[in-house]
Design an enzyme around this catalytic site. Sequence first.
Site, PDB file in Angstrom:
ATOM      1  N   ARG A 111      -9.488   5.668   1.898  1.00 16.29           N
ATOM      2  CA  ARG A 111     -10.632   5.615   0.978  1.00 16.29           C
ATOM      3  C   ARG A 111     -11.888   6.181   1.615  1.00 16.29           C
ATOM      4  NH1 ARG A 111     -10.821  -0.410  -0.516  1.00 16.29           N
ATOM      5  NH2 ARG A 111     -10.068  -0.439   1.618  1.00 16.29           N
ATOM      6  N   ASN A 168      -8.177   1.222  -3.764  1.00 13.81           N
ATOM      7  CA  ASN A 168      -6.801   0.814  -3.511  1.00 13.81           C
ATOM      8  C   ASN A 168      -6.267   0.135  -4.760  1.00 13.81           C
ATOM      9  OD1 ASN A 168      -6.619   1.688  -0.863  1.00 13.81           O
ATOM     10  ND2 ASN A 168      -7.058  -0.297   0.030  1.00 13.81           N
TER      11      ASN A 168
END
Length: 107
Positions: free
Chosen positions: A33, A51
Site C-alpha cells: 500500500r 487491503n
Amino acid sequence: MNSAISCAAKASMPPIKTVRVIIKGRVQGVFFRDWTVQNARELGLNGWVRNRRDGSVEALFSGEPAAVDDMVDKRCRLGPPASMVTALNAFPSDDDPGHGFQRKPTV
C-alpha cells in the site's frame, strides 16, 4: 457561461481514465500500500489503495490514461521488492477518486 464556452472548455480538458484494480499474491505485509501511494503520487494519479480481508489489495487509479496504464500494467504487476503478484484484475470504474492519492482502511 454559455454553452459554446462550456463545450470548448470540456473539449480542451485532457481525457481521464479511472480503473479499479484487485491485486492478488503476496501483497499484504510487504508495504504494497505505501509503495502504491508513492508510485501513484509520482504519476499524478488520484484515488486510493486498501487491503482486503481476503488477502488481496484493491486500488482505484484515476488520471491521464498513459499514467494509469503505467501504474497498472507495469508497476502494479511487479509491486515492491518483497511482493509476489500472482493475479491482477483491472476494470473501468465510475467511482469518484477524490483529490490526491490516499491509503484507506481494510475492508
